[in-house]
Design an enzyme around this catalytic site. Structure first.
Site, PDB file in Angstrom:
ATOM      1  N   LYS A 191       1.018  -1.133  -0.072  1.00 37.74           N
ATOM      2  CA  LYS A 191      -0.077   0.084   0.110  1.00 37.74           C
ATOM      3  C   LYS A 191       0.905   1.225   0.101  1.00 37.74           C
ATOM      4  O   LYS A 191       2.021   1.055   0.526  1.00 37.74           O
ATOM      5  CB  LYS A 191      -0.828  -0.120   1.410  1.00 37.74           C
ATOM      6  CG  LYS A 191      -2.147   0.994   1.012  1.00 37.74           C
ATOM      7  CD  LYS A 191      -3.196   0.146   0.394  1.00 37.74           C
ATOM      8  CE  LYS A 191      -4.408   0.984   0.399  1.00 37.74           C
ATOM      9  NZ  LYS A 191      -5.480  -0.187  -0.077  1.00 37.74           N
ATOM     10  N   ASP A 205      -7.205   4.056  -4.461  1.00 37.45           N
ATOM     11  CA  ASP A 205      -7.704   4.204  -2.999  1.00 37.45           C
ATOM     12  C   ASP A 205      -8.301   5.388  -2.835  1.00 37.45           C
ATOM     13  O   ASP A 205      -8.697   6.056  -3.779  1.00 37.45           O
ATOM     14  CB  ASP A 205      -6.589   3.729  -2.088  1.00 37.45           C
ATOM     15  CG  ASP A 205      -7.272   3.166  -0.818  1.00 37.45           C
ATOM     16  OD1 ASP A 205      -7.704   2.205  -0.529  1.00 37.45           O
ATOM     17  OD2 ASP A 205      -7.449   4.010   0.257  1.00 37.45           O
TER      18      ASP A 205
HETATM   19  P1  NDP Z   1     -12.758   7.687  -2.669  1.00 42.32           P
HETATM   20  O1  NDP Z   1     -11.843   8.574  -2.618  1.00 42.32           O
HETATM   21  O2  NDP Z   1     -13.649   7.343  -4.111  1.00 42.32           O
HETATM   22  O3  NDP Z   1     -14.232   7.916  -1.746  1.00 42.32           O
HETATM   23  C1  NDP Z   1     -14.024   8.079  -0.316  1.00 42.32           C
HETATM   24  C2  NDP Z   1     -15.203   8.504   0.084  1.00 42.32           C
HETATM   25  O4  NDP Z   1     -15.163   8.397   1.444  1.00 42.32           O
HETATM   26  C3  NDP Z   1     -15.666   9.893  -0.213  1.00 42.32           C
HETATM   27  O5  NDP Z   1     -17.081  10.040   0.106  1.00 42.32           O
HETATM   28  C4  NDP Z   1     -15.165  10.660   1.139  1.00 42.32           C
HETATM   29  O6  NDP Z   1     -15.758  11.826   1.425  1.00 42.32           O
HETATM   30  C5  NDP Z   1     -15.425   9.755   2.215  1.00 42.32           C
HETATM   31  N1  NDP Z   1     -14.438   9.805   3.342  1.00 42.32           N
HETATM   32  C6  NDP Z   1     -12.781   9.796   3.111  1.00 42.32           C
HETATM   33  N2  NDP Z   1     -12.229   9.960   4.445  1.00 42.32           N
HETATM   34  C7  NDP Z   1     -13.157  10.226   5.257  1.00 42.32           C
HETATM   35  C8  NDP Z   1     -13.195  10.458   6.476  1.00 42.32           C
HETATM   36  N3  NDP Z   1     -12.019  10.266   6.996  1.00 42.32           N
HETATM   37  N4  NDP Z   1     -14.225  10.519   7.193  1.00 42.32           N
HETATM   38  C9  NDP Z   1     -15.657  10.434   6.379  1.00 42.32           C
HETATM   39  N5  NDP Z   1     -15.335  10.096   5.110  1.00 42.32           N
HETATM   40  C10 NDP Z   1     -14.530  10.027   4.525  1.00 42.32           C
HETATM   41  O7  NDP Z   1     -12.435   6.149  -2.249  1.00 42.32           O
HETATM   42  P2  NDP Z   1     -12.792   4.872  -2.337  1.00 42.32           P
HETATM   43  O8  NDP Z   1     -14.259   4.699  -2.513  1.00 42.32           O
HETATM   44  O9  NDP Z   1     -11.928   4.091  -3.143  1.00 42.32           O
HETATM   45  O10 NDP Z   1     -12.392   4.182  -0.838  1.00 42.32           O
HETATM   46  C11 NDP Z   1     -13.409   3.978   0.058  1.00 42.32           C
HETATM   47  C12 NDP Z   1     -12.774   2.881   1.127  1.00 42.32           C
HETATM   48  O11 NDP Z   1     -13.026   1.577   0.500  1.00 42.32           O
HETATM   49  C13 NDP Z   1     -11.737   3.094   1.756  1.00 42.32           C
HETATM   50  O12 NDP Z   1     -11.418   2.678   3.060  1.00 42.32           O
HETATM   51  C14 NDP Z   1     -10.700   2.292   0.814  1.00 42.32           C
HETATM   52  O13 NDP Z   1      -9.333   1.849   1.632  1.00 42.32           O
HETATM   53  C15 NDP Z   1     -11.537   1.257   0.442  1.00 42.32           C
HETATM   54  N6  NDP Z   1     -11.368   0.193  -0.555  1.00 42.32           N
HETATM   55  C16 NDP Z   1     -11.170   0.750  -1.933  1.00 42.32           C
HETATM   56  C17 NDP Z   1     -10.969   0.200  -2.985  1.00 42.32           C
HETATM   57  C18 NDP Z   1     -10.936   0.519  -4.336  1.00 42.32           C
HETATM   58  O14 NDP Z   1     -10.818  -0.324  -5.285  1.00 42.32           O
HETATM   59  N7  NDP Z   1     -11.234   1.908  -4.519  1.00 42.32           N
HETATM   60  C19 NDP Z   1     -11.007  -1.539  -2.869  1.00 42.32           C
HETATM   61  C20 NDP Z   1     -11.252  -2.062  -1.441  1.00 42.32           C
HETATM   62  C21 NDP Z   1     -11.042  -1.288  -0.469  1.00 42.32           C
HETATM   63  P3  NDP Z   1     -14.938  13.030   1.267  1.00 42.32           P
HETATM   64  O15 NDP Z   1     -15.038  13.628  -0.362  1.00 42.32           O
HETATM   65  O16 NDP Z   1     -15.483  14.285   1.925  1.00 42.32           O
HETATM   66  O17 NDP Z   1     -13.311  12.959   1.469  1.00 42.32           O
HETATM   67  O1  2IT Z   2      -8.082  -1.614  -0.558  1.00 36.58           O
HETATM   68  C1  2IT Z   2      -7.911  -2.236  -1.773  1.00 36.58           C
HETATM   69  O2  2IT Z   2      -8.015  -3.349  -2.148  1.00 36.58           O
HETATM   70  C2  2IT Z   2      -7.752  -1.255  -3.037  1.00 36.58           C
HETATM   71  N1  2IT Z   2      -7.721   0.126  -2.720  1.00 36.58           N
HETATM   72  C3  2IT Z   2      -7.560  -1.767  -4.254  1.00 36.58           C
HETATM   73  C4  2IT Z   2      -5.988  -2.099  -4.360  1.00 36.58           C
HETATM   74  C5  2IT Z   2      -5.895  -2.705  -5.825  1.00 36.58           C
HETATM   75  O3  2IT Z   2      -4.770  -2.763  -6.275  1.00 36.58           O
HETATM   76  O4  2IT Z   2      -6.559  -2.541  -6.835  1.00 36.58           O
END
Ligand code: NDP
Ligand code: 2IT
Length: 449
Positions: free
Chosen positions: A129, A169
């Site tokens: 990461k 992420d």
């Molecule tokens: P994005 O940046 O697309 O979206 C994040 C969302 O969460 C936004 O709505 C953001 O709001 C909100 N957010 C971020 N930080 C905070 C905080 N401290 N408190 C409250 N809300 C918050 O990210 P993703 O959708 O990609 O990721 C979301 C989660 O999923 C994370 O935990 C990530 O690690 C996990 N994840 C992501 C994957 C992926 O493929 N993208 C895969 C597996 C897990 P704001 O716009 O106000 O910051």
């Molecule tokens: O938390 C996660 O699994 C991710 N942000 C996706 C990682 C990836 O390599 O697609």
């Protein structure tokens, strides 16, 4: 049993001593190690080979300066990181996070989780990461590009299609991956498509990667509910976040006939009694890069509430935390259960605190743990790498079909291990043991490296 419990305690003590103040990292190590004691008991070789001591120590961590200039010519210095945690079963693989809260503890927690998540996918990927304490909010496209170029000017030395393959992420989506890929290609003077995943569809990206984490979460939850003869049809669902994971979790939940009544960002949440209008959310977040508050302005029946924690006080059958770590604490878990929530599916990484998870288990809430339930994103990233290797692109249906099979396999594997180790509904333990045993056996096979 006492022997292995003591072994785990000894390793946890080492982790605390070596990583003082890294609370997120300590917590995730505890979450995994405290559930795998029966597997350690079954195979004493893990202790003899000091597998746990090795797993909790990253293979390599790089920390670097990221200087860049904003549109006014002002200079900024951020801190960049890549945590290469474990490469036993494949090249390091895992996302990059750009958020002001990023620090070493958070990235080590995410990298540690990633090792086990990636193991569950059944695909040949190790765990890593990275990211930076850069805040993309309010920055112009040009500023984001400058930052990404500077970040990659150091990161390129440490990654590669057979070494380490970053992706998105929080704060890193298609736009950022594009700028990062462009700079990598320029520096290396080579078209290494599989050095990054989550790429655009015109330069090696995979169809269904954008949707994969959210869709995969719903496929996992559906598998878990099918086993109990529960349907998602007509269920009220509360979702947090409005980013990549939340958006496509909402889309698939709606397709399965559920009514999603909330979504949120870090400022607050919207409650729409008619069900969330996803096209409007996509327009606000994906096109305008705006705030979720804007939803209420165009939807008079919807309420906007300041503060994101209130989302867990909304009455629901199913909760899908899809924003960030520790967003459901014990108090929120109690509110959810008191309001009738029976199912929790974790889309974010470690969104429930340790005491919240314990409370859900005590109350027999059907609980789909993050490293199993959100593995669809990284799984399709690995499928993107496969397509890059064969220089072909699969159809949406082909990738989505494979994602469905992968999520079903992860569920079955977690369930089988939960049953085998005597706690059939404990998918936290089942997933952790299944993931751990594969990585541990591989490390044993590869000797002391
Ligand atoms: P994005 O940046 O697309 O979206 C994040 C969302 O969460 C936004 O709505 C953001 O709001 C909100 N957010 C971020 N930080 C905070 C905080 N401290 N408190 C409250 N809300 C918050 O990210 P993703 O959708 O990609 O990721 C979301 C989660 O999923 C994370 O935990 C990530 O690690 C996990 N994840 C992501 C994957 C992926 O493929 N993208 C895969 C597996 C897990 P704001 O716009 O106000 O910051
Ligand atoms: O938390 C996660 O699994 C991710 N942000 C996706 C990682 C990836 O390599 O697609």
């Amino acid at each position: 049993m006492a022997d292995m419990k003591q072994y785990v305690q000894d390793v946890l003590d080492i982790v605390k001593k070596r990583n003082p103040e890294q609370v997120e990292f300590q917590n995730t190590v505890y979450e995994v190690l405290s559930t795998i004691v029966p597997a350690l008991e079954k195979n004493p070789k893990y202790k003899e080979a000091k597998i746990l001591e090795r797993m909790v120590e990253a293979e390599r961590i790089v920390i670097f300066r990221v200087p860049w200039q904003d549109d006014k010519g002002e200079t900024h210095i951020n801190r960049g990181y890549r945590v290469q945690m474990n490469s036993a079963i494949g090249p390091y693989k895992g996302g990059l996070r750009f958020h002001p809260s990023v620090n070493l503890s958070i990235l080590k927690f995410l990298a540690f989780e990633q090792v086990f998540k990636n193991s569950l996918t059944g695909l040949p990927i190790g765990g890593g990461k990275g990211g930076a304490d850069f805040d993309p909010k309010g920055k112009s496209d040009n500023e984001v590009m400058k930052f990404c170029q500077s970040f990659m000017t150091e990161l390129y030395r440490h990654i590669g299609p057979h070494v380490d393959v970053p992706a998105g992420d929080i704060g890193v989506g298609g736009r950022e991956i594009g700028y990062l890929f462009g700079q990598y290609k320029r520096i290396r003077d080579a078209y290494d498509s599989a050095v990054l995943t989550g790429k655009g569809l015109t330069y090696g990206g995979s169809l269904a990667r954008t949707e994969a984490t959210g869709y995969g979460l719903l496929y996992f939850v559906k598998n878990m509910l099918d086993a109990k003869n529960i349907s998602l049809k007509g269920k009220t669902v509360v979702v947090s976040g409005s980013g990549n994971v939340a958006t496509y979790a909402i889309e698939k939940a709606q397709e399965f006939g559920a009514k999603v009544v909330t979504c949120s960002d870090s400022n607050g949440y919207v409650y729409d009694p008619n069900g969330i209008d996803l096209a409007a959310v996509k327009e606000i977040k994906e096109v305008r890069r705006g705030r979720i508050k804007e939803y209420a302005a165009s939807h008079p029946q919807a309420e906007y509430h300041e503060g994101c924690k209130g989302v867990w006080t909304v009455k629901c059958d199913v909760a899908l935390p899809c924003a960030t770590q520790s967003e459901i604490d014990l108090e929120s878990a109690k509110a959810l259960v008191a309001n009738g929530c029976q199912v929790v599916g974790e889309g974010a990484n470690m969104p429930s605190t340790l005491d919240a998870i314990a409370y859900f288990q005590e109350k027999h809430v059907l609980f789909a743990p993050a490293k199993a339930a959100n593995a669809g994103g990284v799984a399709v990233s690995a499928l993107e790498m496969s397509q890059n290797s064969e220089r072909l692109s699969w159809t949406f249906e082909e990738v989505d079909g494979r994602l469905k099979d992968i999520m079903a396999n992860i569920y079955q594997n977690a369930k089988k291990n939960a049953e085998e180790y005597g706690d059939p509904d404990n998918l936290v333990m089942g997933a952790n043991i299944a993931a751990f045993v594969k990585v541990a056996d591989t490390m044993l096979a590869q000797g002391l490296v």
